[in-house]
Design a protein around this motif. Structure first.
Motif, mmCIF file in Angstrom:
data_model
loop_
_atom_site.group_PDB
_atom_site.id
_atom_site.type_symbol
_atom_site.label_atom_id
_atom_site.label_comp_id
_atom_site.label_asym_id
_atom_site.label_seq_id
_atom_site.Cartn_x
_atom_site.Cartn_y
_atom_site.Cartn_z
ATOM 1 N N THR A 90 32.825 19.373 -25.222
ATOM 2 C CA THR A 90 34.207 19.359 -25.702
ATOM 3 C C THR A 90 34.626 20.733 -26.212
ATOM 4 O O THR A 90 35.721 21.219 -25.904
ATOM 5 C CB THR A 90 34.368 18.317 -26.817
ATOM 6 N N PHE A 93 34.986 23.193 -23.223
ATOM 7 C CA PHE A 93 36.228 22.950 -22.493
ATOM 8 C C PHE A 93 37.437 23.442 -23.285
ATOM 9 O O PHE A 93 38.330 24.095 -22.733
ATOM 10 C CB PHE A 93 36.373 21.460 -22.188
ATOM 11 N N MET A 173 32.147 22.424 -15.101
ATOM 12 C CA MET A 173 33.035 22.620 -16.242
ATOM 13 C C MET A 173 34.077 23.689 -15.955
ATOM 14 O O MET A 173 35.258 23.543 -16.309
ATOM 15 C CB MET A 173 32.222 22.983 -17.480
ATOM 16 N N VAL A 176 36.854 22.188 -13.830
ATOM 17 C CA VAL A 176 37.766 21.321 -14.586
ATOM 18 C C VAL A 176 38.716 22.161 -15.432
ATOM 19 O O VAL A 176 39.918 21.872 -15.525
ATOM 20 C CB VAL A 176 36.961 20.345 -15.456
ATOM 21 N N GLN A 247 41.429 14.205 -15.979
ATOM 22 C CA GLN A 247 40.791 15.225 -15.147
ATOM 23 C C GLN A 247 39.290 14.974 -15.028
ATOM 24 O O GLN A 247 38.712 15.098 -13.952
ATOM 25 C CB GLN A 247 41.046 16.618 -15.734
ATOM 26 N N ILE A 248 38.656 14.628 -16.144
ATOM 27 C CA ILE A 248 37.216 14.348 -16.117
ATOM 28 C C ILE A 248 36.934 13.094 -15.318
ATOM 29 O O ILE A 248 36.000 13.044 -14.502
ATOM 30 C CB ILE A 248 36.685 14.203 -17.556
ATOM 31 N N THR A 252 34.879 14.610 -12.099
ATOM 32 C CA THR A 252 33.422 14.673 -12.269
ATOM 33 C C THR A 252 32.807 13.411 -12.848
ATOM 34 O O THR A 252 31.587 13.269 -12.809
ATOM 35 C CB THR A 252 33.053 15.843 -13.193
ATOM 36 N N GLY A 254 32.237 12.827 -15.794
ATOM 37 C CA GLY A 254 31.330 13.275 -16.842
ATOM 38 C C GLY A 254 30.112 14.018 -16.361
ATOM 39 O O GLY A 254 29.329 14.522 -17.165
ATOM 40 N N THR A 260 29.947 17.583 -18.308
ATOM 41 C CA THR A 260 31.404 17.569 -18.498
ATOM 42 C C THR A 260 31.867 16.322 -19.252
ATOM 43 O O THR A 260 33.047 15.974 -19.190
ATOM 44 C CB THR A 260 32.123 17.648 -17.137
ATOM 45 N N THR A 261 30.958 15.656 -19.944
ATOM 46 C CA THR A 261 31.333 14.485 -20.733
ATOM 47 C C THR A 261 31.913 14.942 -22.066
ATOM 48 O O THR A 261 31.187 15.252 -23.007
ATOM 49 C CB THR A 261 30.122 13.565 -20.975
ATOM 50 N N TYR A 265 36.220 11.134 -22.987
ATOM 51 C CA TYR A 265 35.589 10.395 -21.894
ATOM 52 C C TYR A 265 34.378 9.605 -22.403
ATOM 53 O O TYR A 265 34.121 8.493 -21.945
ATOM 54 C CB TYR A 265 35.166 11.349 -20.781
#
Length: 310
Positions: A90, A93, A173, A176, A247-248, A252, A254, A260-261, A265
């Motif tokens: 998080t 991102f 990542m 995204v 987007q996640i 992806t 996650g 990318t979790t 999400y």
């Protein structure tokens, strides 16, 4: 024989009216803010209280149970082995999105603020993704970023073997973040353009006469004058980056792994995939506290660098 004292002929004092002009103005003001106040209470305050209440329960919709557990969910939150990785993703991102979005938006705004031909076309071009459906925009980029998608097709045409953008831990990542930057950079671009057009031209003319370079004018005139807008866009972008979900979910899910979790999400997984609504509500409380803390920090720091607050 003494005369009786003469009676006073002055009229009695007028009785004060209840509906004075001041009270009518106050009533009109209350009536005007009532819809907004009701909306805040119904859609913000009450749900917030309910989320805190749900976080103290173990709610299993499938089994139909709703048991009070007190602070057990918060104890689980503290001991959750996945939470550090989720918070790391998080933060990565959010930092990447905020830096790239604000930098690119400000750069484009400065370029498009010049008196050149075709700037209106470019303004429309950069703002158009903002009004496009988020899911549609993300689906298109998912096809472009696949292993055999359009991006790798372009790279292959020049002899470069592109990676599997959405399935590699090093590029998922980044992909995204870039997709989200291209989606919303137009909003900050418009805000920066409005702020730049409000800067008096006399300041630049005086700085030019004094021999200041373009770079020095940018840092000494442009940035201080548009600093309130920078504050506004930074708060909006930070809050938006912490609430990213579609987007996640589309790009992806996650992955790969949990790289990318992000927190929202992860909240969705716990509440709607694993049906642990109590723990999902606890994660919602954590998200609220993070957003509140970052917003308060940015608001307090405005006194140090926002020009009109000094």
């Amino acid at each position: 024989m003494d005369r009786a004292p003469a009676r006073s002929t002055s009229p009695p004092p007028p009785r004060s009216r209840f509906w004075t002009t001041r009270r009518r103005d106050q009533l009109a003001g209350y009536l005007m803010i009532t819809p907004q106040l009701l909306g805040f209470v119904i859609f913000v305050f009450v749900p917030l209280i309910l989320v805190v209440w749900y976080s103290m329960h173990e709610w299993n919709v499938l089994a139909g149970t709703f048991d009070f557990v007190g602070g057990d969910n918060y104890q689980r939150l503290r001991d959750d082995p996945n939470l550090p990785g989720v918070l790391r993703a998080t933060g990565l991102f959010s930092v990447g999105l905020v830096i790239l979005n604000l930098t690119l938006a400000l750069l484009l705004a400065v370029l498009l603020n010049q008196r050149l031909r075709g700037t209106v076309v470019f303004r429309t071009l950069f703002f158009s993704p903002v009004v496009v459906s988020l899911v549609a925009w993300t689906i298109v980029w998912r096809f472009l970023l696949q292993d055999n998608g359009g991006i790798n097709g372009l790279l292959d045409s020049i002899g470069v073997d592109g990676p599997n953008w959405l399935r590699s831990g090093g590029t998922a990542m980044l992909s995204v973040i870039v997709v989200q930057v291209f989606k919303n950079v137009g909003l900050n671009l418009v805000l920066f353009l409005a702020a730049l057009q409000g800067v008096p031209r006399d300041l630049y003319e005086a700085a030019t006469v004094d021999g200041a370079s373009r770079w020095r004018q940018f840092w000494r005139i442009t940035v201080p004058m548009i600093s309130p807008t920078i504050l506004l866009t930074s708060i909006i972008t930070v809050v938006g980056s912490l609430q990213v979900f579609a987007q996640i979910a589309v790009l992806t899910q996650g992955g790969p792994g949990n790289s990318t979790t992000v927190l929202v999400y992860y909240l969705y997984q716990q509440a709607f995939q694993f049906h642990q609504f109590g723990y999902g509500a606890t994660l919602s409380v954590l998200l609220f506290l993070i957003v509140l803390a970052l917003t308060v920090v940015q608001w307090q720091m405005r006194k140090r660098w926002v020009f009109h607050e000094r």
